[in-house]
Design a protein around this motif. Structure first.
Motif, PDB file in Angstrom:
ATOM      1  N   THR A 243      38.096  46.953  45.101  1.00  0.00           N
ATOM      2  CA  THR A 243      37.449  45.765  44.536  1.00  0.00           C
ATOM      3  C   THR A 243      37.021  44.848  45.674  1.00  0.00           C
ATOM      4  OG1 THR A 243      39.096  45.958  42.779  1.00  0.00           O
ATOM      5  CG2 THR A 243      37.712  43.985  42.761  1.00  0.00           C
ATOM      6  N   ASN A 244      35.826  44.335  45.577  1.00  0.00           N
ATOM      7  CA  ASN A 244      35.250  43.502  46.628  1.00  0.00           C
ATOM      8  C   ASN A 244      35.796  42.067  46.533  1.00  0.00           C
ATOM      9  OD1 ASN A 244      33.571  42.019  48.310  1.00  0.00           O
ATOM     10  ND2 ASN A 244      31.767  43.245  47.795  1.00  0.00           N
ATOM     11  N   SER A 245      36.456  41.628  47.589  1.00  0.00           N
ATOM     12  CA  SER A 245      37.085  40.291  47.558  1.00  0.00           C
ATOM     13  C   SER A 245      36.234  39.232  48.266  1.00  0.00           C
ATOM     14  CB  SER A 245      38.459  40.362  48.227  1.00  0.00           C
ATOM     15  OG  SER A 245      38.354  41.016  49.471  1.00  0.00           O
TER      16      SER A 245
ATOM     17  N   ALA B  99      38.759  33.781  39.137  1.00  0.00           N
ATOM     18  CA  ALA B  99      38.126  34.143  37.861  1.00  0.00           C
ATOM     19  C   ALA B  99      39.188  34.211  36.757  1.00  0.00           C
ATOM     20  CB  ALA B  99      37.412  35.478  37.984  1.00  0.00           C
ATOM     21  N   THR B 100      38.786  33.826  35.563  1.00  0.00           N
ATOM     22  CA  THR B 100      39.705  33.773  34.421  1.00  0.00           C
ATOM     23  C   THR B 100      39.082  34.480  33.221  1.00  0.00           C
ATOM     24  OG1 THR B 100      38.726  31.620  33.999  1.00  0.00           O
ATOM     25  CG2 THR B 100      40.901  31.618  35.005  1.00  0.00           C
ATOM     26  N   ILE B 101      39.947  34.947  32.336  1.00  0.00           N
ATOM     27  CA  ILE B 101      39.469  35.585  31.100  1.00  0.00           C
ATOM     28  C   ILE B 101      39.007  34.501  30.128  1.00  0.00           C
ATOM     29  CG2 ILE B 101      40.246  36.812  29.027  1.00  0.00           C
ATOM     30  CD1 ILE B 101      42.300  38.260  30.845  1.00  0.00           C
ATOM     31  N   THR B 102      37.834  34.693  29.554  1.00  0.00           N
ATOM     32  CA  THR B 102      37.449  33.895  28.380  1.00  0.00           C
ATOM     33  C   THR B 102      37.812  34.748  27.174  1.00  0.00           C
ATOM     34  OG1 THR B 102      35.634  32.836  29.542  1.00  0.00           O
ATOM     35  CG2 THR B 102      35.518  32.835  27.150  1.00  0.00           C
ATOM     36  N   PRO B 103      38.774  34.298  26.374  1.00  0.00           N
ATOM     37  CA  PRO B 103      39.262  35.175  25.307  1.00  0.00           C
ATOM     38  C   PRO B 103      38.190  35.511  24.264  1.00  0.00           C
ATOM     39  CG  PRO B 103      40.661  33.228  25.537  1.00  0.00           C
ATOM     40  CD  PRO B 103      39.472  33.016  26.411  1.00  0.00           C
TER      41      PRO B 103
ATOM     42  N   HIS C 110      31.554  36.232  39.961  1.00  0.00           N
ATOM     43  CA  HIS C 110      31.877  37.336  39.055  1.00  0.00           C
ATOM     44  C   HIS C 110      33.122  37.058  38.215  1.00  0.00           C
ATOM     45  CE1 HIS C 110      35.134  38.681  41.699  1.00  0.00           C
ATOM     46  NE2 HIS C 110      34.314  38.524  42.724  1.00  0.00           N
ATOM     47  N   GLY C 111      33.419  37.993  37.301  1.00  0.00           N
ATOM     48  CA  GLY C 111      34.573  37.853  36.416  1.00  0.00           C
ATOM     49  C   GLY C 111      35.831  38.472  37.000  1.00  0.00           C
ATOM     50  N   THR C 112      36.741  38.859  36.124  1.00  0.00           N
ATOM     51  CA  THR C 112      38.080  39.275  36.547  1.00  0.00           C
ATOM     52  C   THR C 112      38.169  40.772  36.904  1.00  0.00           C
ATOM     53  OG1 THR C 112      38.671  39.727  34.261  1.00  0.00           O
ATOM     54  CG2 THR C 112      39.145  37.511  35.080  1.00  0.00           C
ATOM     55  N   VAL C 113      37.050  41.470  36.826  1.00  0.00           N
ATOM     56  CA  VAL C 113      36.941  42.905  37.152  1.00  0.00           C
ATOM     57  C   VAL C 113      38.027  43.711  36.407  1.00  0.00           C
ATOM     58  CG1 VAL C 113      36.174  44.446  39.020  1.00  0.00           C
ATOM     59  CG2 VAL C 113      36.423  42.016  39.492  1.00  0.00           C
ATOM     60  N   GLN C 114      37.941  43.600  35.112  1.00  0.00           N
ATOM     61  CA  GLN C 114      38.938  44.157  34.185  1.00  0.00           C
ATOM     62  C   GLN C 114      39.174  45.670  34.395  1.00  0.00           C
ATOM     63  OE1 GLN C 114      37.522  43.712  30.179  1.00  0.00           O
ATOM     64  NE2 GLN C 114      39.529  44.020  29.268  1.00  0.00           N
TER      65      GLN C 114
HETATM   66  P1  NAD Z   1      32.939  41.158  35.802  1.00  0.00           P
HETATM   67  O1  NAD Z   1      32.167  40.282  36.726  1.00  0.00           O
HETATM   68  O2  NAD Z   1      34.393  41.147  35.941  1.00  0.00           O
HETATM   69  O3  NAD Z   1      32.388  42.639  35.957  1.00  0.00           O
HETATM   70  C1  NAD Z   1      31.019  42.980  35.735  1.00  0.00           C
HETATM   71  C2  NAD Z   1      30.664  44.272  36.483  1.00  0.00           C
HETATM   72  O4  NAD Z   1      30.558  44.023  37.875  1.00  0.00           O
HETATM   73  C3  NAD Z   1      31.702  45.374  36.332  1.00  0.00           C
HETATM   74  O5  NAD Z   1      31.058  46.607  36.306  1.00  0.00           O
HETATM   75  C4  NAD Z   1      32.543  45.242  37.605  1.00  0.00           C
HETATM   76  O6  NAD Z   1      33.134  46.453  37.957  1.00  0.00           O
HETATM   77  C5  NAD Z   1      31.508  44.763  38.626  1.00  0.00           C
HETATM   78  N1  NAD Z   1      32.143  43.811  39.564  1.00  0.00           N
HETATM   79  C6  NAD Z   1      32.278  42.476  39.389  1.00  0.00           C
HETATM   80  N2  NAD Z   1      32.927  41.927  40.403  1.00  0.00           N
HETATM   81  C7  NAD Z   1      33.237  42.936  41.249  1.00  0.00           C
HETATM   82  C8  NAD Z   1      33.940  42.979  42.484  1.00  0.00           C
HETATM   83  N3  NAD Z   1      34.455  41.872  43.023  1.00  0.00           N
HETATM   84  N4  NAD Z   1      34.085  44.170  43.101  1.00  0.00           N
HETATM   85  C9  NAD Z   1      33.563  45.292  42.549  1.00  0.00           C
HETATM   86  N5  NAD Z   1      32.890  45.305  41.379  1.00  0.00           N
HETATM   87  C10 NAD Z   1      32.727  44.128  40.727  1.00  0.00           C
HETATM   88  O7  NAD Z   1      32.506  40.720  34.327  1.00  0.00           O
HETATM   89  P2  NAD Z   1      32.933  41.278  32.875  1.00  0.00           P
HETATM   90  O8  NAD Z   1      33.395  42.689  32.974  1.00  0.00           O
HETATM   91  O9  NAD Z   1      31.817  40.942  31.989  1.00  0.00           O
HETATM   92  O10 NAD Z   1      34.156  40.372  32.444  1.00  0.00           O
HETATM   93  C11 NAD Z   1      35.536  40.625  32.722  1.00  0.00           C
HETATM   94  C12 NAD Z   1      36.330  39.375  32.398  1.00  0.00           C
HETATM   95  O11 NAD Z   1      35.943  38.338  33.277  1.00  0.00           O
HETATM   96  C13 NAD Z   1      36.112  38.855  30.982  1.00  0.00           C
HETATM   97  O12 NAD Z   1      37.358  38.579  30.378  1.00  0.00           O
HETATM   98  C14 NAD Z   1      35.312  37.583  31.169  1.00  0.00           C
HETATM   99  O13 NAD Z   1      35.660  36.608  30.215  1.00  0.00           O
HETATM  100  C15 NAD Z   1      35.711  37.136  32.546  1.00  0.00           C
HETATM  101  N6  NAD Z   1      34.680  36.359  33.287  1.00  0.00           N
HETATM  102  C16 NAD Z   1      35.112  35.277  33.975  1.00  0.00           C
HETATM  103  C17 NAD Z   1      34.236  34.546  34.752  1.00  0.00           C
HETATM  104  C18 NAD Z   1      34.761  33.358  35.498  1.00  0.00           C
HETATM  105  O14 NAD Z   1      35.921  33.044  35.441  1.00  0.00           O
HETATM  106  N7  NAD Z   1      33.924  32.670  36.237  1.00  0.00           N
HETATM  107  C19 NAD Z   1      32.906  34.949  34.847  1.00  0.00           C
HETATM  108  C20 NAD Z   1      32.490  36.092  34.151  1.00  0.00           C
HETATM  109  C21 NAD Z   1      33.398  36.800  33.385  1.00  0.00           C
END
Ligand code: NAD
Length: 402
Positions: free
Chosen positions: A324-326, A74-78, A306-310
């Motif tokens: 964090t779930n891998s 997963a990568t950040i979309t700025p 999912h995203g980068t779990v910021q």
């Molecule tokens: P996110 O998927 O990272 O998180 C969304 C929610 O789901 C959060 O509450 C998080 O805690 C939970 N979650 C997601 N994956 C999890 C995991 N593996 N284990 C436990 N909890 C998990 O999405 P976001 O917060 O909207 O975005 C964070 C960053 O990720 C942003 O910079 C965005 O641009 C990027 N993003 C990237 C992709 C991709 O590369 N495919 C997709 C979505 C978002």
């Protein structure tokens, strides 16, 4: 034990934040001890994208065309906040968008089904895979607010200047209009990606639109799918014992709820956007959803949905423990390794990928999981593990299985 060899490199696209941390742990604990891992590495972390003026994203997509299979973190979309956080030269575009534009693919999302994480819909026994068309419609629409009475028309001007007009509406007061489009070429690619993936995974394919109401727009989707199916895929579907099934979108939604799963549901862009969130939440968790981009030319790019779990990353930076779930990221690797194995006739590699998936599932079914799953599981008294603890538990299960 001898390590499994790989003949062709996988395109490895590294990413950002918590998933970047998981990425390295997965390689160290679950891949490198067992494989002579052969990858061509591209660092799509935001810092390196910024340093290379995003060239690295383009290069990684071109490498995917060269080798055929990629695995992406997963990568950040700025956005505005990231501009400051990473001192970016520009607000770089979404890497997924860039890669999709180059490979011209369809994204397939499927939940990872585990006993103890039960779908909200009781009769769903097998995964439902959503195939979302990723071009056009409302995502590339032009809209207008109509301030007062007047006439709105659709106008097409051909290359020779001739005009064709259709009345949209004769307004007698304020209102709104929207113009959207799609391309036969893109719909054809979408259809071929869906048929190819159905054959690849031996699952029946459903497709649905609202062609009774949208007699030209949606009907064109229906016609293109049917034509390509009859001409190019019907025999292979028959041989594989799978079906192509078209119905109206409202009928599809009703049938999905009553089904037991185990098929691919192809959706137009908007339907896929909405339905993939419904499917992932109904099956349990975004962290248990895999995603693969399949191009009509037969390139595959695997990732977690999912995203980068910021939020977890910031905790990790403060030295706090994360959970964090891998699983979806591990399945991105296994999907890519299995596909590489298939293409290279490397049965040992595909078999390893299958075992690693089974090890993940067994670990969870034995009651050891990350916090997101512990909160929703029907398993009594689950053991909640840290990010690293879970990956180590999967390794222990895998070693027992090997
Ligand atoms: P996110 O998927 O990272 O998180 C969304 C929610 O789901 C959060 O509450 C998080 O805690 C939970 N979650 C997601 N994956 C999890 C995991 N593996 N284990 C436990 N909890 C998990 O999405 P976001 O917060 O909207 O975005 C964070 C960053 O990720 C942003 O910079 C965005 O641009 C990027 N993003 C990237 C992709 C991709 O590369 N495919 C997709 C979505 C978002």
């Amino acid at each position: 034990m001898e390590k499994i060899k790989m003949t062709t490199p996988l395109v490895e696209m590294d990413g950002d934040e918590m998933t970047r941390i998981l990425w390295q742990m997965i390689k160290d604990e679950l891949l490198l001890p067992f494989l002579e891992l052969n990858t061509e590495y591209y660092d799509l972390g935001l810092e390196h994208r910024n340093e290379t003026d995003d060239q690295v994203t383009f290069d990684s997509a071109e490498a995917t065309k060269k080798y055929g299979v990629a695995v992406k973190c997963a990568t950040i979309t700025p956005n505005a906040a990231r501009m400051g956080e990473y001192s970016l030269k520009e607000m770089w575009k979404s890497p997924n968008g860039t890669i999709r534009a180059i490979l011209d693919g369809t994204v397939f999302r499927a939940p990872i089904v585990v006993k103890g994480i039960e779908p909200c819909v009781k009769n769903w026994k097998k995964p439902i895979t959503i195939a979302r068309h990723a071009y056009g419609d409302v995502y590339k629409a032009t809209e207008m607010k109509i301030p007062a009475a007047g006439k709105a028309e659709l106008v097409y001007t051909a290359a020779d200047g001739t005009e064709t007009r259709e009345l949209i509406h004769a307004f007698d007061g304020p209102g709104i209009i929207q113009g959207m489009h799609n391309l036969n070429k893109s719909i054809e690619s979408f259809a071929r990606s869906c048929f190819t993936y159905a054959l690849d995974t031996k699952q029946t394919l459903w497709f649905a639109t609202k062609d009774t109401i949208s007699k030209k727009y949606d009907h064109t989707f229906k016609d293109i799918f049917q034509e390509i199916f009859d001409k190019e895929y019907k025999e292979r579907f028959d041989a594989a014992g799978i079906e192509y099934f078209y119905t109206l979108i409202d009928d599809a939604v009703a049938r999905v709820m009553k089904s037991e799963g185990g098929y691919i549901w192809a959706c137009k862009n908007y339907d896929g956007d909405v339905m993939s969130d419904m499917i992932s939440s109904a099956f349990g968790s975004l962290a248990m959803m895999t995603s693969v981009l399949v191009s009509p030319d037969g390139y595959f790019e695997y990732e977690a949905a999912h995203g980068t779990v910021q939020r977890h990353y910031y905790k990790h930076l403060k030295g706090e423990e994360t959970s964090t779930n891998s699983v979806a990221t591990i399945f991105a690797w296994t999907g890519a390794l299995r596909k590489r194995g298939e293409l290279d006739q490397n049965a040992a590699l595909s078999e390893f990928a299958n075992r690693l998936e089974k090890a993940c599932i067994k670990t969870i079914e034995d009651g050891r999981m990350t916090k997101d799953l512990a909160l929703i599981t029907t398993i009594q008294n689950p053991t909640v593990l840290s990010s690293e603890g879970f990956i180590k538990a999967v390794r222990a299960t895998l070693e027992e299985m090997l």
